[in-house]
Each structure stands twice: as C-alpha cells, then as structure tokens.
Design an enzyme around this catalytic site. Structure first.
Site, PDB file in Angstrom:
ATOM      1  N   CYS A 142       5.730  -0.396   2.062  1.00  0.00           N
ATOM      2  CA  CYS A 142       4.562   0.382   1.262  1.00  0.00           C
ATOM      3  C   CYS A 142       5.200   0.940  -0.033  1.00  0.00           C
ATOM      4  O   CYS A 142       4.571   1.363  -0.939  1.00  0.00           O
ATOM      5  CB  CYS A 142       4.181   1.504   2.298  1.00  0.00           C
ATOM      6  SG  CYS A 142       5.355   2.723   2.409  1.00  0.00           S
TER       7      CYS A 142
ATOM      8  N   GLU B 244      -3.919  -4.895  -2.571  1.00  0.00           N
ATOM      9  CA  GLU B 244      -2.495  -4.795  -1.889  1.00  0.00           C
ATOM     10  C   GLU B 244      -2.291  -6.099  -1.416  1.00  0.00           C
ATOM     11  O   GLU B 244      -2.940  -6.476  -0.308  1.00  0.00           O
ATOM     12  CB  GLU B 244      -2.455  -3.680  -0.864  1.00  0.00           C
ATOM     13  CG  GLU B 244      -1.040  -3.462  -0.484  1.00  0.00           C
ATOM     14  CD  GLU B 244      -0.925  -2.275   0.565  1.00  0.00           C
ATOM     15  OE1 GLU B 244      -2.026  -2.263   1.508  1.00  0.00           O
ATOM     16  OE2 GLU B 244       0.222  -2.035   0.904  1.00  0.00           O
TER      17      GLU B 244
ATOM     18  N   ARG C 131       1.546  -5.888  16.766  1.00  0.00           N
ATOM     19  CA  ARG C 131       2.446  -6.928  16.356  1.00  0.00           C
ATOM     20  C   ARG C 131       3.739  -6.878  16.394  1.00  0.00           C
ATOM     21  O   ARG C 131       4.739  -7.749  16.534  1.00  0.00           O
ATOM     22  CB  ARG C 131       2.109  -7.406  14.891  1.00  0.00           C
ATOM     23  CG  ARG C 131       0.717  -7.752  14.697  1.00  0.00           C
ATOM     24  CD  ARG C 131       0.019  -7.970  13.497  1.00  0.00           C
ATOM     25  NE  ARG C 131      -0.657  -6.821  12.952  1.00  0.00           N
ATOM     26  CZ  ARG C 131      -0.789  -6.429  11.849  1.00  0.00           C
ATOM     27  NH1 ARG C 131      -0.748  -7.484  10.656  1.00  0.00           N
ATOM     28  NH2 ARG C 131      -1.452  -5.415  11.238  1.00  0.00           N
TER      29      ARG C 131
END
Ligand code: NAD
Length: 499
Positions: free
Chosen positions: A281, A384, A177
């Site tokens: 993250c 998440e 991506r």
C-alpha cells in the site's frame, strides 16, 4: 495440500460451514491450503468464547501482560526462518522481504512491551478544593481485526498486539489467500503465555465479515484492505455503533525535482515501485519528474536497471528481486491494465506482460513495467494497479506536480526527491497525504509513531499502532472525586466552575 482449521481457545478447530477457499502458492499455482470459511454461527461462538477469556485477561496487571509480549517477541525472533518460509510460500515475496514484513510487525510487539507506560492515565490533585480529577483507560472488550493478503505477518501483528496489550480479546480474520502466517503467530502468542481465547483466528469471507460487523459483543473493528471494502466496513460498523478504523488502497506519487540526485531517485523508484511485486500500500506507483530534462535523465537511468531485475520464485536464489503476484486473477487484472495503458496512448518502456519462468509456467509472474507519458485520464493512472507497474507523469513545474497529488482520490504515502530544503518544507506542509517522505521513498513511520493515510486511503479518525492504537483500543473514563473532610457545600443547582 493442508486442511487448515480455525484457531479457537488455543485449539485447532475444523470448520463446520461446509464452505472452503483455496490458498495457492503463487509461484507454482499449486493449492497449498484448504481454508474453512466460517459461518455466522461459528463466528458468534468464537466471539462468545473470546468474551469469557477477555474478562480474565483484563484483570492481569499491565506489567504481567507486558511480559507476555517480551516472550512473544523472543519467540518471533526464534522462529524467524520458519515464519518467513510460511509467509513466502503463501504470498510469493522473497525471504528477505518476508523477514522485513515480520520485522515491521515485531516492532509493534516491542512497543507493546512498554504497555504499562502507554496505558497510564492523568491525575490532577486539588483540581478544586478537595477535588481530585483523574482519567483511566479501560479495555473495550472483544474487538476484531480484518487483514489483507499483502503483509501476512505485519498487519495481523499491528492488529493483535495493541488490541491485546490494552486488555481486549481479538477476533483476527486474516486474508483467506494468506491464512497460515497468522495462525502460526497466534500459536506463538499463546506459547508466550497469552491465555487461550484472547486471540481467536477465524477464517472467512464476506459472510464472516458481515457476522463480525453485526455481532453486538464486538466493540471495535480494525480493517486493512481495498478502498471499496474499507468504506463498506466503516459504514456498517458505524451503523451498528462500533468503533472503526478502516484503511484502504493507495496511489502513491513521488516528485523528482530537477535538482534531485537522479541516481538515488531511480534506485528509490525501483525499490518502492517493484519491491514485493508492487503489492504494497506504500508502493510508489507514479513517478512525477519536473521538467523534460529531469524526465529524460530518469528514463535513461531507470530502463537498464529495470531490465536487469530478476523476477523469480522466492526459492530462486539470493539475487531474486521480486516474486509473483498473488493470484491468477491479479495477474490478469494487472496485465489488462497494462494493455489499457498501451491502448490509451501511454509509452511503454519495459513491458512485463506474458512473463513465463522456466519450471514455473503455472506461477503468476508479471515483469517490471515502466510507462512514460501517462496522463491522469488513463486507467493505468486512475486505478490502483497493485502490481509491478510504474507510471511516469511528466510535469512542467513543482506547482503542477503538487496539484496532481492533491487532485488524486487517495492520500496514503508520497515522497519528494530534491536538494532544496525550501521546496521540501513547502511540500511537507501543503501535500494532502498522511505519510510523507523527503528523499525517502516508503515513509512508513516507525512503531512508536502511528500509521495512516488520508482521503480514500483511510476512514476513521485514529491511525494504526503507536500512540493512536492505545487510544483506539481503550475507552477513557474521567473521574472527579472528593472526600468530605469538614467542607461545607450546600446543594448546587447551577452548572458552575470548580473552585
Ligand atoms: P481486500 O479488500 O480484497 O481484502 C481485505 C480483507 O477484506 C480480507 O480479509 C478479505 O477477506 C476481506 N473482504 C474481501 N472482500 C470482502 C467483502 N466483499 N466484504 C467483506 N470483507 C471482504 O484487499 P486485499 O486484496 O487483500 O489487499 C490489497 C488491498 O489492501 C490494496 O488495495 C492495498 O492498497 C490495501 N492495503 C492498504 C493498507 C493501508 O494501510 N492503507 C495496507 C495494506 C494493504
């Protein structure tokens, strides 16, 4: 739209598998790259070439290797604007944030400029009579780095730099991506003097990753991405006898104590919760205020600030706070989770669903979303989200707030905001998380430390970059040597202490 190639032996090599992915500009939805997806035979050929290049690279003395990093660092700085534009276009983050992404990768390149010191072994003279004992660090050979979409420069640089500094060659498989930033970085590395073939960029999906995991020449795999894939890769790499470090997803909590500076805590939550559209993250996705009064003050401070955030394409001016999420599927998933939060009884204070930006109606924008009264059984807490969504879980006291974090499956990052040193010390000592901030919302260690989470956020015993990386990418050899200058020593059949 541009047809991308692989980058093999310093050349742009078209894919031959006949399989392609499309990478889009998330702000417009337009396809910008047709990305070739490597077949196992293309991957194997790239590994074979890398193995040839690695043998020569390992012979280059450490000081000369270090000079390549010095030039590489200079080239990254020279090309900062160009790299940031490539990165923002394929990822969607703002230009200042893209430069931060490149900068945090560049810092790892800078540590590699001192590689001769990091690769030194130990030496003990006269460990026994006439016996010298020493250790050395030798490269592994060909290694692989498999990276996620969310830091298109930083994480490929975390993988490439220490691997190559240690004398290895690396197969870098970036996210399909966000594929172009890695290509440009690899080109600059070669321009800096890295022999062609030492870094091979191979694009691909699961088929290519499986070929990496099954290739017998590949000695080690460094992965960063979501937890299910991290766990899968760790298992398959280990079964095939490879060294592996696999970093996964996260759910990072920030405790706000009653004595915290609410103003600063609110700013920290906004930056760490919504920066890069929450696609970090180390994003804080859970705020844990201690006491109802703290929570109420936090809500009053957060809501107007969140409502004033500007969500727009990276080209939308200097005041853009964050851009789109990566794909239409990501937008759907995030909005679905927001809806589940509403249905399961959380109180939505700012609602980012259905955001449409004039002139960019096909972009994947989600507005900043704040939930109050979230409980640990709700999907919005358990999953998440990886989007601009901050969930507030109120707790009555510090012990309950800490326990919430201990009970969470992830252990990447966490923070506490407090004015009480004793509470902060207790938190640092007890919390089961790899990276901890005290009045510091995104505690990413600098490049001369190492980066890694605990629990389901990291599989493997060594962390990324810093001292751990020099261990991960080398094998240590230990030598005991003596020369017989008049020493009389009969055959020794017992395993005895050296004297
Ligand atoms: P992802 O797991 O979808 O993809 C990561 C890499 O794995 C990509 O290169 C992708 O092509 C490959 N991949 C995807 N599916 C695969 C499969 N079935 N088999 C083999 N390989 C596969 O992750 P992402 O969406 O690109 O990135 C976001 C995730 O990464 C989040 O979960 C985030 O928390 C995590 N992340 C973790 C860290 C960390 O250091 N812990 C850092 C950044 C991002």
């Amino acid at each position: 739209m541009q047809d991308l190639t692989h980058y093999i032996d310093g050349e742009h090599v078209p894919g031959t598998s006949g399989r392609f992915a499309e990478a889009r500009n998330p702000a417009t939805g337009e396809v910008i790259y047709k990305v070739p997806l490597a077949s196992p035979s293309e991957l194997d050929a790239a590994v074979e070439r890398a193995a040839i290049a690695q043998k020569e690279w390992a012979k280059v003395n450490p000081q000369r290797r270090a000079r390549v990093f010095m030039k590489f660092g200079a080239l990254i700085n020279e090309h900062m604007e160009e790299l940031a534009e490539i990165l923002s276009r394929e990822h969607g983050k703002t230009i200042p944030d893209a430069k931060g992404d490149i900068q945090r990768g560049l810092e790892v390149v800078e540590v590699c400029m001192g590689l001769p010191s990091h690769l030194k072994g130990d030496y003990t003279v006269d460990a026994g009579t006439g016996i010298d004992l020493y250790s050395m660090r030798q490269p592994l050979g060909v290694v692989a780095g498999i990276t996620p979409f969310n830091f298109p420069a930083m994480i490929p640089l975390w993988k490439m730099s220490p691997a190559v500094a240690c004398g290895n060659a690396i197969i870098l498989k970036p996210s399909e991506r966000t594929p172009k930033t890695s290509m440009r970085l690899a080109e600059l590395f070669v321009e800096a003097g890295l022999p062609a073939g030492v870094v091979q960029v191979v694009h691909g999906d699961k088929e290519c990753v499986d070929a990496i995991l099954d290739n017998e020449t590949v000695q080690a795999v460094g992965f960063v991405g979501s937890t299910p894939i991290a766990q899968y890769i760790y298992g398959r790499a280990a079964t095939n006898g490879k060294r592996a470090q696999c970093f996964g997803g996260a759910k990072n909590h920030m405790i706000i104590m009653p004595d915290a500076d609410i103003d600063k805590a609110a700013d920290a939550l906004i930056g760490a919760g919504f920066g890069a559209a929450g696609e970090r993250c180390m994003a804080i996705s859970v705020a844990v205020p201690v006491g109802q009064d703290t929570a109420d003050k936090l809500v009053d401070t957060l809501v107007p600030r969140i409502e004033s955030l500007k969500v727009a394409p990276y080209t939308g001016g200097d005041d853009v706070d964050f851009g789109p999420v990566i794909t239409a599927q990501a937008k759907d998933r995030i909005e679905g989770l927001i809806s589940s939060g509403v249905e399961q009884g959380a109180k939505i204070l700012t609602d980012g669903r259905g955001l449409s930006i004039q002139g960019y109606e096909d972009g994947y924008f989600v507005g900043p979303t704040l939930f109050d009264d979230v409980t640990p059984d709700m999907d919005i807490y358990k999953e998440e989200v990886f989007g601009p969504v901050l969930s507030m879980v109120r707790q009555d006291n510090y012990e309950d707030a800490l326990q919430l974090i201990q009970d969470n499956a992830y252990g990447n990052g966490t923070a506490i905001y407090t004015a009480d040193g004793d509470v902060a010390r207790d938190f640092v000592a007890r919390v089961e998380v790899g990276m901890v901030g005290v009045n510091f919302p995104i505690p990413v260690p600098l490049s001369y430390y190492s980066f890694g989470g605990w629990k389901k956020s990291g599989f493997g015993d060594l962390d990324q970059y810093g001292p751990d990386a020099f261990k991960f990418y080398t094998k240590s050899k230990k030598v005991s040597a003596r020369w017989f200058s008049g020493i009389k020593d009969g055959a020794a059949l017992n395993f005895k202490a050296i004297d």
